[in-house]
Each structure stands twice: as structure tokens, then as C-alpha cells.
Design a protein around this motif. Structure first.
Motif, mmCIF file in Angstrom:
data_model
loop_
_atom_site.group_PDB
_atom_site.id
_atom_site.type_symbol
_atom_site.label_atom_id
_atom_site.label_comp_id
_atom_site.label_asym_id
_atom_site.label_seq_id
_atom_site.Cartn_x
_atom_site.Cartn_y
_atom_site.Cartn_z
ATOM 1 N N SER A 12 -107.298 6.815 -50.332
ATOM 2 C CA SER A 12 -107.553 6.724 -48.889
ATOM 3 C C SER A 12 -107.921 5.334 -48.404
ATOM 4 N N PRO A 14 -107.507 0.760 -49.696
ATOM 5 C CA PRO A 14 -107.072 -0.186 -50.734
ATOM 6 C C PRO A 14 -108.031 -0.178 -51.928
ATOM 7 N N ASP A 39 -92.203 1.396 -50.219
ATOM 8 C CA ASP A 39 -91.821 0.479 -49.139
ATOM 9 C C ASP A 39 -92.636 -0.809 -49.155
ATOM 10 N N LEU A 40 -92.159 -1.766 -48.407
ATOM 11 C CA LEU A 40 -92.920 -2.994 -48.189
ATOM 12 C C LEU A 40 -94.283 -2.605 -47.604
ATOM 13 N N LYS A 44 -97.919 -1.978 -53.823
ATOM 14 C CA LYS A 44 -97.494 -2.298 -55.183
ATOM 15 C C LYS A 44 -98.273 -3.510 -55.717
ATOM 16 N N THR A 45 -98.311 -4.561 -54.928
ATOM 17 C CA THR A 45 -99.014 -5.776 -55.369
ATOM 18 C C THR A 45 -100.523 -5.533 -55.439
ATOM 19 N N ARG A 136 -102.430 6.468 -49.221
ATOM 20 C CA ARG A 136 -101.279 6.321 -50.097
ATOM 21 C C ARG A 136 -101.287 7.429 -51.131
HETATM 22 N N1 LIG Z 1 -104.724 3.057 -49.731
HETATM 23 C C1 LIG Z 1 -104.172 1.826 -49.793
HETATM 24 N N2 LIG Z 1 -103.699 1.362 -50.964
HETATM 25 C C2 LIG Z 1 -103.119 0.140 -51.057
HETATM 26 N N3 LIG Z 1 -102.958 -0.701 -50.015
HETATM 27 C C3 LIG Z 1 -103.420 -0.291 -48.817
HETATM 28 C C4 LIG Z 1 -104.037 0.985 -48.655
HETATM 29 N N4 LIG Z 1 -104.378 1.108 -47.335
HETATM 30 C C5 LIG Z 1 -104.025 -0.010 -46.738
HETATM 31 N N5 LIG Z 1 -103.439 -0.878 -47.604
HETATM 32 C C6 LIG Z 1 -102.920 -2.209 -47.249
HETATM 33 O O1 LIG Z 1 -101.521 -2.192 -47.403
HETATM 34 C C7 LIG Z 1 -101.074 -3.481 -47.846
HETATM 35 C C8 LIG Z 1 -100.323 -3.364 -49.163
HETATM 36 O O2 LIG Z 1 -99.720 -4.607 -49.416
HETATM 37 P P1 LIG Z 1 -99.062 -4.963 -50.808
HETATM 38 O O3 LIG Z 1 -99.938 -4.504 -51.916
HETATM 39 O O4 LIG Z 1 -98.678 -6.393 -50.763
HETATM 40 O O5 LIG Z 1 -97.759 -4.023 -50.740
HETATM 41 P P2 LIG Z 1 -96.364 -4.148 -51.488
HETATM 42 O O6 LIG Z 1 -96.544 -5.025 -52.689
HETATM 43 O O7 LIG Z 1 -96.036 -2.718 -51.848
HETATM 44 O O8 LIG Z 1 -95.382 -4.689 -50.497
HETATM 45 C C9 LIG Z 1 -102.317 -4.352 -47.986
HETATM 46 O O9 LIG Z 1 -102.488 -5.085 -46.806
HETATM 47 C C10 LIG Z 1 -103.426 -3.313 -48.151
HETATM 48 O O10 LIG Z 1 -104.674 -3.780 -47.693
#
Ligand SMILES: Nc1ncnc2c1ncn2[C@@H]1O[C@H](COP(=O)(O)OP(=O)(O)O)[C@@H](O)[C@H]1O
Ligand SMILES: [Mg+2]
Length: 146
Positions: A12, A14, A39-40, A44-45, A136
């Protein structure tokens, strides 16, 4: 690793995703490989970053789209691929990247679709689904989901 302890996890924030990554990291062994889809902005990162930290890495983890591979020092070497901009699997092979799969580290691959046929059978597939701004669903499987 075996996947008994992992299947689908609802995160729920990051921070919760990071905590899941840290727990997952404790189960990893040399030559494990994780293919991360979603998705973007799915996270993942964020997942890789927390995993690297949990394995003792002090290195900066990010995924600039113009770099295919970054390596981090941790309890095991980490090979972090981002193949978003890669056009063909032949490019992957031509750069000798396949060697990292059995180099004694842990391989993490964002946007693995283009090389899906090159992934070893023991690959762990993690699909991160965005449910809402903060929520997520982390889905771990042994086989690729769409
Ligand atoms: N539950 C969550 N888990 C992971 N990221 C989250 C979540 N809620 C919000 N976010 C936000 O979503 C974004 C994820 O970015 P990133 O990890 O770079 O994604 P990706 O690599 O999949 O493109 C970050 O800004 C993060 O703070
Ligand atoms: Mg990313």
C-alpha cells in the motif's frame, strides 16, 4: 530460491514494497534471476533499490533508460538490467550479457520481454500491477505472465 513463501503481495506504499523486496532478498542465492514486469512507474526500480540495500549495497540504484546494465556491490554482485530501449535480443547476445546469468551474482531485469526466450528456467518472474496511486500488487511466478 523456492517460491513457497511468495505468491501475491499487496503493498500500500513504496515503503511496503521496499519491505517486501528486503524480505524477498533474504531468500536469494547465487545465480538467481528476477525478471520484473509492470508499467512505467509500477515500482520495478523501487523494488530493485530496496533489494540491493537489503543485500548491503551502498551503491546508487536507479535505472537511467540509456544504460542497459548497472552493477552493484553487495553480499553477492548485482546485475541490474533495464532493457526498455533495447530493440532486439540479438543486441543482448552481441553484448555478451547472457554471461551474467551464471556469473555468481543476482540478476535483475526490468523490461525483460524482448529477451524472454533467453531466460533460464529458474527465472523468477515478478509482475508489479498498479492498483491505485499508492497500491501495488506484487505477483511472483516461475513462469512469465503476459
Ligand atoms: N506501493 C508502491 N510501491 C512502489 N512504488 C510506489 C508505490 N506507491 C507509489 N509508488 C511510486 O511509484 C513510483 C515507482 O517508480 P519506479 O520504481 O521507478 O517504477 P518503474 O521502475 O517500474 O518504472 C515511485 O515514484 C514510487 O514512489
Ligand atoms: Mg525502472
Amino acid at each position: 530460491m523456492k517460491l513457497n513463501n511468495f505468491d501475491s503481495i499487496l503493498c500500500s506504499s513504496p515503503e511496503e514494497t521496499a519491505a517486501a523486496a528486503a524480505l524477498f532478498a533474504t531468500h536469494l542465492r547465487s545465480n538467481d534471476l528476477i525478471a520484473l514486469t509492470g508499467d512505467l512507474g509500477a515500482g520495478k526500480t523501487t523494488f530493485v533499490k530496496a533489494l540491493a540495500k537489503a543485500l548491503g549495497s551502498l551503491d546508487l540504484v536507479q535505472s537511467p533508460t540509456y544504460v542497459y546494465l548497472q552493477m552493484y556491490e553487495a553480499s553477492l554482485p548485482l546485475f541490474h538490467f533495464d532493457l526498455y530501449r533495447m530493440n532486439t535480443a540479438d543486441d543482448f547476445l552481441a553484448m555478451g550479457f547472457e554471461e551474467y546469468f551464471s556469473a555468481g551474482g543476482i540478476t535483475l531485469i526490468e523490461w525483460p520481454q524482448i529477451i524472454s526466450h533467453l531466460l533460464p528456467a529458474h527465472t523468477i518472474h515478478l509482475n508489479i500491477q498498479t492498483l491505485s496511486e499508492q497500491e501495488r500488487s506484487l505477483n511472483f511466478t516461475k513462469r512469465a505472465s503476459s
